[in-house]
Motif scaffolding. Structure first.
Motif, PDB file in Angstrom:
ATOM      1  N   VAL A   1       0.862  -1.198   0.000  1.00  0.00           N
ATOM      2  CA  VAL A   1       0.000   0.000   0.000  1.00  0.00           C
ATOM      3  C   VAL A   1       0.893   1.241   0.000  1.00  0.00           C
ATOM      4  O   VAL A   1       0.976   1.985   0.972  1.00  0.00           O
ATOM      5  CB  VAL A   1      -0.949   0.010   1.218  1.00  0.00           C
ATOM      6  CG1 VAL A   1      -2.084   0.990   0.983  1.00  0.00           C
ATOM      7  CG2 VAL A   1      -1.511  -1.380   1.488  1.00  0.00           C
ATOM      8  N   GLY A   2       1.607   1.410  -1.115  1.00  0.00           N
ATOM      9  CA  GLY A   2       2.464   2.583  -1.289  1.00  0.00           C
ATOM     10  C   GLY A   2       1.728   3.618  -2.128  1.00  0.00           C
ATOM     11  O   GLY A   2       0.534   3.843  -1.952  1.00  0.00           O
ATOM     12  N   ARG A   3       2.442   4.203  -3.077  1.00  0.00           N
ATOM     13  CA  ARG A   3       1.839   5.278  -3.881  1.00  0.00           C
ATOM     14  C   ARG A   3       0.656   4.756  -4.695  1.00  0.00           C
ATOM     15  O   ARG A   3      -0.442   5.301  -4.647  1.00  0.00           O
ATOM     16  CB  ARG A   3       2.887   5.881  -4.822  1.00  0.00           C
ATOM     17  CG  ARG A   3       4.005   6.589  -4.099  1.00  0.00           C
ATOM     18  CD  ARG A   3       5.019   7.149  -5.090  1.00  0.00           C
ATOM     19  NE  ARG A   3       6.199   7.615  -4.400  1.00  0.00           N
ATOM     20  CZ  ARG A   3       7.246   6.848  -4.101  1.00  0.00           C
ATOM     21  NH1 ARG A   3       7.270   5.577  -4.461  1.00  0.00           N
ATOM     22  NH2 ARG A   3       8.276   7.347  -3.463  1.00  0.00           N
ATOM     23  N   ILE A   4       0.896   3.676  -5.445  1.00  0.00           N
ATOM     24  CA  ILE A   4      -0.166   3.160  -6.314  1.00  0.00           C
ATOM     25  C   ILE A   4      -1.228   2.445  -5.485  1.00  0.00           C
ATOM     26  O   ILE A   4      -2.437   2.676  -5.666  1.00  0.00           O
ATOM     27  CB  ILE A   4       0.431   2.202  -7.375  1.00  0.00           C
ATOM     28  CG1 ILE A   4       1.383   2.978  -8.294  1.00  0.00           C
ATOM     29  CG2 ILE A   4      -0.672   1.523  -8.179  1.00  0.00           C
ATOM     30  CD1 ILE A   4       2.265   2.109  -9.166  1.00  0.00           C
TER      31      ILE A   4
ATOM     32  N   ALA B   1      -0.108  -0.299 -17.989  1.00  0.00           N
ATOM     33  CA  ALA B   1      -0.887   0.325 -16.917  1.00  0.00           C
ATOM     34  C   ALA B   1      -0.484   1.790 -16.721  1.00  0.00           C
ATOM     35  O   ALA B   1      -1.311   2.644 -16.415  1.00  0.00           O
ATOM     36  CB  ALA B   1      -0.714  -0.456 -15.619  1.00  0.00           C
ATOM     37  N   PHE B   2       0.778   2.078 -16.928  1.00  0.00           N
ATOM     38  CA  PHE B   2       1.292   3.452 -16.720  1.00  0.00           C
ATOM     39  C   PHE B   2       0.962   4.386 -17.891  1.00  0.00           C
ATOM     40  O   PHE B   2       1.139   5.602 -17.772  1.00  0.00           O
ATOM     41  CB  PHE B   2       2.822   3.408 -16.597  1.00  0.00           C
ATOM     42  CG  PHE B   2       3.507   3.198 -17.919  1.00  0.00           C
ATOM     43  CD1 PHE B   2       3.589   1.946 -18.480  1.00  0.00           C
ATOM     44  CD2 PHE B   2       4.013   4.277 -18.633  1.00  0.00           C
ATOM     45  CE1 PHE B   2       4.184   1.749 -19.715  1.00  0.00           C
ATOM     46  CE2 PHE B   2       4.608   4.099 -19.872  1.00  0.00           C
ATOM     47  CZ  PHE B   2       4.691   2.821 -20.414  1.00  0.00           C
ATOM     48  N   TYR B   3       0.517   3.829 -19.010  1.00  0.00           N
ATOM     49  CA  TYR B   3       0.620   4.498 -20.303  1.00  0.00           C
ATOM     50  C   TYR B   3      -0.505   5.509 -20.532  1.00  0.00           C
ATOM     51  O   TYR B   3      -1.480   5.242 -21.228  1.00  0.00           O
ATOM     52  CB  TYR B   3       0.617   3.403 -21.371  1.00  0.00           C
ATOM     53  CG  TYR B   3       0.969   3.823 -22.769  1.00  0.00           C
ATOM     54  CD1 TYR B   3       2.030   4.664 -23.014  1.00  0.00           C
ATOM     55  CD2 TYR B   3       0.235   3.365 -23.850  1.00  0.00           C
ATOM     56  CE1 TYR B   3       2.350   5.036 -24.301  1.00  0.00           C
ATOM     57  CE2 TYR B   3       0.545   3.729 -25.148  1.00  0.00           C
ATOM     58  CZ  TYR B   3       1.614   4.563 -25.353  1.00  0.00           C
ATOM     59  OH  TYR B   3       1.919   4.936 -26.637  1.00  0.00           O
TER      60      TYR B   3
ATOM     61  N   PHE C   1      -1.539  -6.902  -6.403  1.00  0.00           N
ATOM     62  CA  PHE C   1      -0.141  -6.648  -6.004  1.00  0.00           C
ATOM     63  C   PHE C   1       0.302  -5.247  -6.420  1.00  0.00           C
ATOM     64  O   PHE C   1       0.185  -4.878  -7.588  1.00  0.00           O
ATOM     65  CB  PHE C   1       0.795  -7.665  -6.664  1.00  0.00           C
ATOM     66  CG  PHE C   1       0.682  -9.029  -6.061  1.00  0.00           C
ATOM     67  CD1 PHE C   1       1.169  -9.279  -4.793  1.00  0.00           C
ATOM     68  CD2 PHE C   1       0.057 -10.051  -6.755  1.00  0.00           C
ATOM     69  CE1 PHE C   1       1.049 -10.534  -4.220  1.00  0.00           C
ATOM     70  CE2 PHE C   1      -0.061 -11.301  -6.191  1.00  0.00           C
ATOM     71  CZ  PHE C   1       0.429 -11.547  -4.922  1.00  0.00           C
ATOM     72  N   HIS C   2       0.869  -4.521  -5.437  1.00  0.00           N
ATOM     73  CA  HIS C   2       1.447  -3.197  -5.727  1.00  0.00           C
ATOM     74  C   HIS C   2       2.736  -3.002  -4.948  1.00  0.00           C
ATOM     75  O   HIS C   2       3.015  -1.913  -4.446  1.00  0.00           O
ATOM     76  CB  HIS C   2       0.413  -2.105  -5.421  1.00  0.00           C
ATOM     77  CG  HIS C   2      -0.814  -2.261  -6.256  1.00  0.00           C
ATOM     78  ND1 HIS C   2      -0.855  -1.923  -7.593  1.00  0.00           N
ATOM     79  CD2 HIS C   2      -2.016  -2.813  -5.979  1.00  0.00           C
ATOM     80  CE1 HIS C   2      -2.042  -2.232  -8.087  1.00  0.00           C
ATOM     81  NE2 HIS C   2      -2.769  -2.775  -7.135  1.00  0.00           N
ATOM     82  N   THR C   3       3.517  -4.092  -4.850  1.00  0.00           N
ATOM     83  CA  THR C   3       4.803  -4.018  -4.151  1.00  0.00           C
ATOM     84  C   THR C   3       5.922  -3.870  -5.171  1.00  0.00           C
ATOM     85  O   THR C   3       5.754  -4.202  -6.346  1.00  0.00           O
ATOM     86  CB  THR C   3       5.098  -5.323  -3.384  1.00  0.00           C
ATOM     87  OG1 THR C   3       5.256  -6.368  -4.350  1.00  0.00           O
ATOM     88  CG2 THR C   3       3.979  -5.683  -2.423  1.00  0.00           C
TER      89      THR C   3
END
Ligand code: NAD
Length: 329
Positions: A153-156, A296-298, A203-205
């Motif tokens: 549970v960071g930025r994203i 996903a970033f695009y 997953f967001h690690t």
């Protein structure tokens, strides 16, 4: 200052041109990633930047250092592509663009979750054969009924959690770093508790020694039958053999991945379908498996930010200054 920018994609070019006009610095772009073979091209430049998913091994830093380069500014979040100790041993400072648009990845993760829930792939495939019946895809569940576990549970992860909370889902968070401000929309818990309770796991690690192969067969054995798995972080977090088995047995209801362990063999390239890795050929046949080519970033916001922030950091670090984006260990 003269900056050599590796692995530049056409979409970045307008932002590079605008940045040069604004700052007065010169940028030369290459379309190849930074490798041992082309690191020497940095001779005569003051700074370098790249964005890539292929690793930069130890000799790259040595060659850059021999050519007077003191930094590498990465235009992406994930910096597992660096050999950090090797870079530091050559006194090369490293930076990434830690947050060019967390929303971009969070929105895409949500998109794929809805695709799985609404059986969009089944409906699309059925309609392509003329089958416009409701039965072709089946009933969906609504998102407020779901418990979603966010691993990392960071930025994203935080942005994604806020979106899910706003939509009425129950959100569980697993992260060794506790952020009190997230309590408004997350219930922090242990990994085992999250796996036992979640209908969706996302997953967001970063990829590190703890997260590599985190989703192995033992992990899939602990989840509830019929769970949805989302991985927009790094391919090596998920054991793709265990994932495929779990999709086939129904332990997984569906999965969406934007990253795979073998993605450098085929992503961002055109090839015949038969040339794809065999597991990818099999998985993409499944109605409940969604693969996307690391996009996903695009978004427009993300590309602009990653170019401008990395080039600013390249100048700052090459001049011996400090930036929040510097990788310190
Ligand atoms: P971040 O550093 O802000 O957050 C990561 C969080 O994971 C941190 O809070 C950290 O404490 C936590 N973490 C570390 N090890 C953990 C573990 N073992 N268990 C649980 N939590 C753990 O990173 P971010 O910017 O949110 O990026 C997350 C991931 O998304 C990275 O892997 C990054 O490479 C990836 N990413 C993918 C795309 C894409 O286009 N698909 C784009 C950007 C980032």
């Amino acid at each position: 200052m003269k900056i050599l920018m590796y692995n530049t994609v056409p979409e970045e070019q307008p932002f590079v041109t605008a940045w040069m006009a604004k700052t007065g610095h010169e940028v030369v772009t290459l379309s190849e990633p930074l490798t041992v073979d082309n690191a020497g091209q940095a001779a005569g430049f003051d700074a370098v930047s790249t964005q890539q998913t292929t690793a930069m091994p130890a000799p790259v830093y040595q060659i850059l250092a021999e050519n007077g380069i003191k930094q590498i500014a990465l235009r992406q979040v994930g910096y597992d592509v660096f050999d950090v100790p090797a870079a530091f041993s050559q006194k090369i400072r490293l930076s990434n663009v830690a947050a060019y648009s967390p929303r971009a990845i969070a929105e895409y993760t949500l998109t794929q979750l809805f695709n799985i829930l609404r059986h969009n792939k089944q409906f699309e495939r059925a309609m392509a054969t003329g089958d416009y019946t409701w039965a072709a895809g089946g009933q969906a569940r609504e998102i407020y009924q779901l418990t979603v576990a966010i691993i990392g549970v960071g930025r994203i992860g935080s942005v994604f959690a806020q979106m899910l909370h706003a939509l009425g889902a129950k959100v569980l968070g697993v992260d060794p770093v506790y952020r009190a401000q997230n309590e408004v929309f997350i219930e922090y818990t242990t990994l085992d508790d999250a796996l036992a309770r979640a209908n969706v796991i996302s997953f967001h690690t970063p990829l590190n020694e703890e997260t590599r192969n985190l989703a192995d067969q033992a992990f899939f054995d602990k989840i509830q039958p019929g769970t949805i798995l989302l991985n927009m972080a790094r391919g090596e977090i998920v054991d793709m053999t265990a994932l495929e088995t779990s999709l086939n047995t129904g332990q997984l209801y569906g999965a969406a991945v934007d990253v795979t362990p073998n993605e450098n063999a085929f992503m961002n390239q055109k090839q015949a379908v038969t040339d794809l890795p065999e597991n990818i050929q099999r998985l993409t046949q499944l109605d409940n498996f969604y693969l996307s080519p690391h996009i996903a970033f695009y978004t427009n916001t993300a590309i602009k930010n990653m170019v401008e922030m990395a080039l600013n950091d390249a100048v700052t670090l090459a001049n011996g200054g400090y930036t929040d984006n510097e990788i310190l260990r």
